[in-house]
Design a protein around this motif. Structure first.
Motif, PDB file in Angstrom:
ATOM      1  N   GLN A   1     -31.477  -1.642   2.535  1.00 10.01           N
ATOM      2  CA  GLN A   1     -32.677  -1.470   1.681  1.00 10.01           C
ATOM      3  C   GLN A   1     -32.150  -0.418   0.464  1.00 10.01           C
ATOM      4  OE1 GLN A   1     -35.574  -2.806   2.047  1.00 10.01           O
ATOM      5  NE2 GLN A   1     -34.502  -3.675   3.974  1.00 10.01           N
ATOM      6  N   SER A   2     -32.947  -0.551  -0.345  1.00  4.99           N
ATOM      7  CA  SER A   2     -32.665   0.112  -1.947  1.00  4.99           C
ATOM      8  C   SER A   2     -33.500   1.509  -2.042  1.00  4.99           C
ATOM      9  CB  SER A   2     -33.087  -0.779  -2.849  1.00  4.99           C
ATOM     10  OG  SER A   2     -34.472  -0.670  -2.857  1.00  4.99           O
ATOM     11  N   ALA A   3     -32.764   2.049  -3.064  1.00  2.12           N
ATOM     12  CA  ALA A   3     -33.782   3.531  -3.233  1.00  2.12           C
ATOM     13  C   ALA A   3     -35.200   3.326  -3.467  1.00  2.12           C
ATOM     14  CB  ALA A   3     -33.222   4.085  -4.641  1.00  2.12           C
ATOM     15  N   ARG A   4     -35.697   1.878  -3.801  1.00  4.96           N
ATOM     16  CA  ARG A   4     -37.067   1.559  -4.084  1.00  4.96           C
ATOM     17  C   ARG A   4     -37.887   1.664  -2.694  1.00  4.96           C
ATOM     18  NH1 ARG A   4     -41.107  -1.924  -3.366  1.00  4.96           N
ATOM     19  NH2 ARG A   4     -42.544  -2.800  -5.188  1.00  4.96           N
ATOM     20  N   ASP A   5     -36.964   1.133  -1.496  1.00  6.10           N
ATOM     21  CA  ASP A   5     -37.592   1.217  -0.205  1.00  6.10           C
ATOM     22  C   ASP A   5     -37.582   2.624   0.137  1.00  6.10           C
ATOM     23  OD1 ASP A   5     -38.542  -0.667   1.974  1.00  6.10           O
ATOM     24  OD2 ASP A   5     -37.181   0.480   3.007  1.00  6.10           O
ATOM     25  N   MET A   6     -36.666   3.585  -0.099  1.00  2.10           N
ATOM     26  CA  MET A   6     -36.686   4.751   0.231  1.00  2.10           C
ATOM     27  C   MET A   6     -38.000   5.566  -0.361  1.00  2.10           C
ATOM     28  SD  MET A   6     -32.753   5.947  -0.193  1.00  2.10           S
ATOM     29  CE  MET A   6     -31.604   5.070   0.575  1.00  2.10           C
ATOM     30  N   ALA A   7     -38.256   5.103  -1.865  1.00  2.00           N
ATOM     31  CA  ALA A   7     -39.182   5.730  -2.399  1.00  2.00           C
ATOM     32  C   ALA A   7     -40.658   5.393  -1.740  1.00  2.00           C
ATOM     33  CB  ALA A   7     -39.181   5.606  -3.852  1.00  2.00           C
ATOM     34  N   GLU A   8     -40.724   4.133  -1.408  1.00  2.00           N
ATOM     35  CA  GLU A   8     -41.924   3.582  -0.925  1.00  2.00           C
ATOM     36  C   GLU A   8     -42.138   4.271   0.388  1.00  2.00           C
ATOM     37  OE1 GLU A   8     -44.294  -0.710  -0.693  1.00  2.00           O
ATOM     38  OE2 GLU A   8     -41.983  -0.630  -0.078  1.00  2.00           O
TER      39      GLU A   8
ATOM     40  N   SER B   1     -27.659   5.792  -2.277  1.00  2.00           N
ATOM     41  CA  SER B   1     -28.036   4.458  -2.381  1.00  2.00           C
ATOM     42  C   SER B   1     -27.288   3.767  -3.538  1.00  2.00           C
ATOM     43  CB  SER B   1     -29.571   4.515  -2.775  1.00  2.00           C
ATOM     44  OG  SER B   1     -30.091   3.150  -3.187  1.00  2.00           O
ATOM     45  N   GLY B   2     -27.364   2.603  -3.632  1.00  2.00           N
ATOM     46  CA  GLY B   2     -26.741   2.004  -4.955  1.00  2.00           C
ATOM     47  C   GLY B   2     -26.419   0.452  -4.725  1.00  2.00           C
ATOM     48  N   LEU B   3     -25.612   0.107  -3.456  1.00  4.67           N
ATOM     49  CA  LEU B   3     -25.086  -1.089  -3.239  1.00  4.67           C
ATOM     50  C   LEU B   3     -26.199  -2.104  -3.240  1.00  4.67           C
ATOM     51  CD1 LEU B   3     -22.464  -0.328  -0.772  1.00  4.67           C
ATOM     52  CD2 LEU B   3     -21.979  -0.905  -2.884  1.00  4.67           C
ATOM     53  N   ASN B   4     -27.428  -1.663  -2.464  1.00  4.81           N
ATOM     54  CA  ASN B   4     -28.536  -2.568  -2.216  1.00  4.81           C
ATOM     55  C   ASN B   4     -29.395  -2.723  -3.385  1.00  4.81           C
ATOM     56  OD1 ASN B   4     -27.734  -3.594   0.579  1.00  4.81           O
ATOM     57  ND2 ASN B   4     -28.474  -1.490   1.337  1.00  4.81           N
ATOM     58  N   ASP B   5     -29.490  -1.708  -4.314  1.00  6.26           N
ATOM     59  CA  ASP B   5     -30.045  -1.712  -5.353  1.00  6.26           C
ATOM     60  C   ASP B   5     -29.864  -2.777  -6.339  1.00  6.26           C
ATOM     61  OD1 ASP B   5     -31.661   1.124  -5.428  1.00  6.26           O
ATOM     62  OD2 ASP B   5     -30.175   1.268  -4.441  1.00  6.26           O
ATOM     63  N   ARG B   6     -28.629  -3.508  -6.145  1.00 12.96           N
ATOM     64  CA  ARG B   6     -28.153  -4.514  -7.041  1.00 12.96           C
ATOM     65  C   ARG B   6     -29.088  -5.736  -6.507  1.00 12.96           C
ATOM     66  NH1 ARG B   6     -21.959  -4.683  -5.297  1.00 12.96           N
ATOM     67  NH2 ARG B   6     -23.044  -4.332  -3.289  1.00 12.96           N
ATOM     68  N   ASN B   7     -29.442  -5.954  -5.332  1.00 11.57           N
ATOM     69  CA  ASN B   7     -29.951  -6.885  -4.948  1.00 11.57           C
ATOM     70  C   ASN B   7     -31.630  -6.770  -4.660  1.00 11.57           C
ATOM     71  OD1 ASN B   7     -27.674  -8.248  -4.340  1.00 11.57           O
ATOM     72  ND2 ASN B   7     -27.516  -7.072  -2.498  1.00 11.57           N
ATOM     73  N   GLU B   8     -32.392  -5.684  -5.486  1.00  8.17           N
ATOM     74  CA  GLU B   8     -33.610  -5.372  -5.325  1.00  8.17           C
ATOM     75  C   GLU B   8     -34.438  -6.452  -6.337  1.00  8.17           C
ATOM     76  OE1 GLU B   8     -36.808  -4.918  -4.052  1.00  8.17           O
ATOM     77  OE2 GLU B   8     -35.484  -2.887  -3.437  1.00  8.17           O
ATOM     78  N   ASP B   9     -35.587  -7.279  -5.734  1.00  8.01           N
ATOM     79  CA  ASP B   9     -36.209  -8.149  -6.394  1.00  8.01           C
ATOM     80  C   ASP B   9     -37.758  -7.835  -6.542  1.00  8.01           C
ATOM     81  OD1 ASP B   9     -37.061  -8.421  -3.913  1.00  8.01           O
ATOM     82  OD2 ASP B   9     -36.068 -10.785  -3.592  1.00  8.01           O
TER      83      ASP B   9
END
Length: 367
Positions: free
Chosen positions: A139-146, A179-187
């Motif tokens: 998961q990404s920083a977006r999922d953390m924030a959500e 975070s960072g690695l999974n942020d590359r794949n955030e859609d």
């Protein structure tokens, strides 16, 4: 939090208990042979037919025998989140243990809501504790924030209250965001409704800001001092030599976010290691073919380097995080000279002044 924000059994329903609880390995920071306190938080209910649960500690390996049973905890009361302290006397032999809501295969009747279990060494007068607020793979920083936006104020205040309760009058809580690695794949689009590309550095920065602001709002809601709250931004490790441009951009955005807040710093792993060293040391999994996941040895080595970098930062005011106290840092201090509550307040006295300038000049040129 995500994906299990809590353990839940609905009113009128029941579940069979398995390994519901907290596992502690045979060796580590906490030892099963010493006295421990387990802090468990759960909900009580003013209406309906609330039941009870009887927590235990058992061996975490065959023969899985019960080492200690605790008094039954009833769930009748006001509609609130509460907690209990379970004192464990210690095991006679070093072995993994599990703190569970009840014996294996026993029945837990609803309504039940369980939130956290924490372990404490009561004999320690100094030290640090570690708690996972969010731990979920891929998961990404977006999922953390959500996840943290969706969590209630009541839950988050209870969570951080547990952390603060083990400290003395001078509280110190650092929130580390990795975070960072999974942020590359955030859609998915950014949570603030902006039109930035989901995997862009701008979206990454938006979600770091949302996490920080949400936790800062909890401190305000609870009436706690913001001066006890710190943030550590830790964008992910290098995966290539030279590193991927998008990861470098995330690190730069993390520095920009950090500069907006008091008591917020960045650990840049690209300055602590590189892909060549990580390959040579066998720090990537699968012999180097899986560079997104690290070996246990890598985590230990990089954790120590991170700690060393943080300790060095306290004595070397590298404001912009480029690894050197230089003109860029001096210009940052001069630009905010006379301002209150600035991230460039090196001495922590509430204002950027001569003491901060002297602190920087004394370390000028230091790495």
């Amino acid at each position: 939090m995500r994906p299990l924000n809590y353990a839940y059994v609905a009113d009128g329903e029941s579940t069979t208990l398995r390994n519901h609880g907290l596992a502690i390995p045979a060796s580590g920071v906490l030892s099963s042979t010493e006295p421990l306190y387990f802090h468990i938080s759960y909900a009580t209910f003013a209406s309906g037919s609330p039941g009870s649960f009887t927590p235990i500690v058992r061996l975490g390996a065959p023969p899985y025998s019960v080492l200690q049973s605790f008094p039954t905890i009833t769930l009748a009361g006001d509609d609130e989140i509460t907690s209990a302290i379970l004192p464990f006397a210690g095991s006679s032999t070093a072995a993994p243990i599990q703190v569970m809501l009840g014996t294996f295969n026993s029945t837990l009747n609803g309504p039940f809501v369980g939130y956290t279990i924490r372990a404490e060494r009561p004999t320690a007068s100094t030290g640090a504790s570690f708690s996972s607020l969010y731990a979920y793979g891929s998961q990404s920083a977006r999922d953390m924030a959500e996840a943290i936006q969706q969590a209630s104020d009541k839950y988050l205040i209870e969570y951080f209250s547990q952390i603060r309760s083990l400290q003395g009058p001078d509280k110190f809580v650092m929130v580390r965001i990795n975070s960072g690695l999974n942020d590359r794949n955030e859609d998915l689009p950014p949570l603030d409704g902006s039109s930035f590309e989901p995997s862009s550095p701008e979206a990454y920065a938006i979600h770091l800001n949302l996490i920080i602001e949400r936790i800062r709002s909890i401190w305000t809601e609870a009436g706690w001092s913001q001066s006890e709250l710190y943030f550590l931004l830790a964008p992910s490790h290098p995966v290539a030599q030279p590193d991927e441009a998008i990861l470098s951009a995330y690190r730069e955005k993390a520095r920009e976010v950090s500069s907006q807040y008091d008591r917020c710093v960045v650990v840049d792993f690209a300055q602590l290691t590189d892909a060549n060293e990580m390959l040579a040391n066998g720090w990537y999994q699968s012999g180097g073919s899986d560079r997104n996941h690290l070996t246990e040895e890598a985590y230990e080595a990089l954790s120590l380097r991170e700690l060393d970098a943080l300790l060095a930062y306290t004595s070397c005011p590298d404001i912009n995080g480029d690894g050197l106290t230089d003109l860029a840092d001096l210009n940052a201090v001069l630009a905010s000279f006379g301002q209150a509550s600035s991230a460039n307040d090196l001495t922590g006295d509430g204002i950027v002044g001569l003491q901060d300038l002297n602190a920087l000049l004394s370390a000028f040129g230091s790495p």
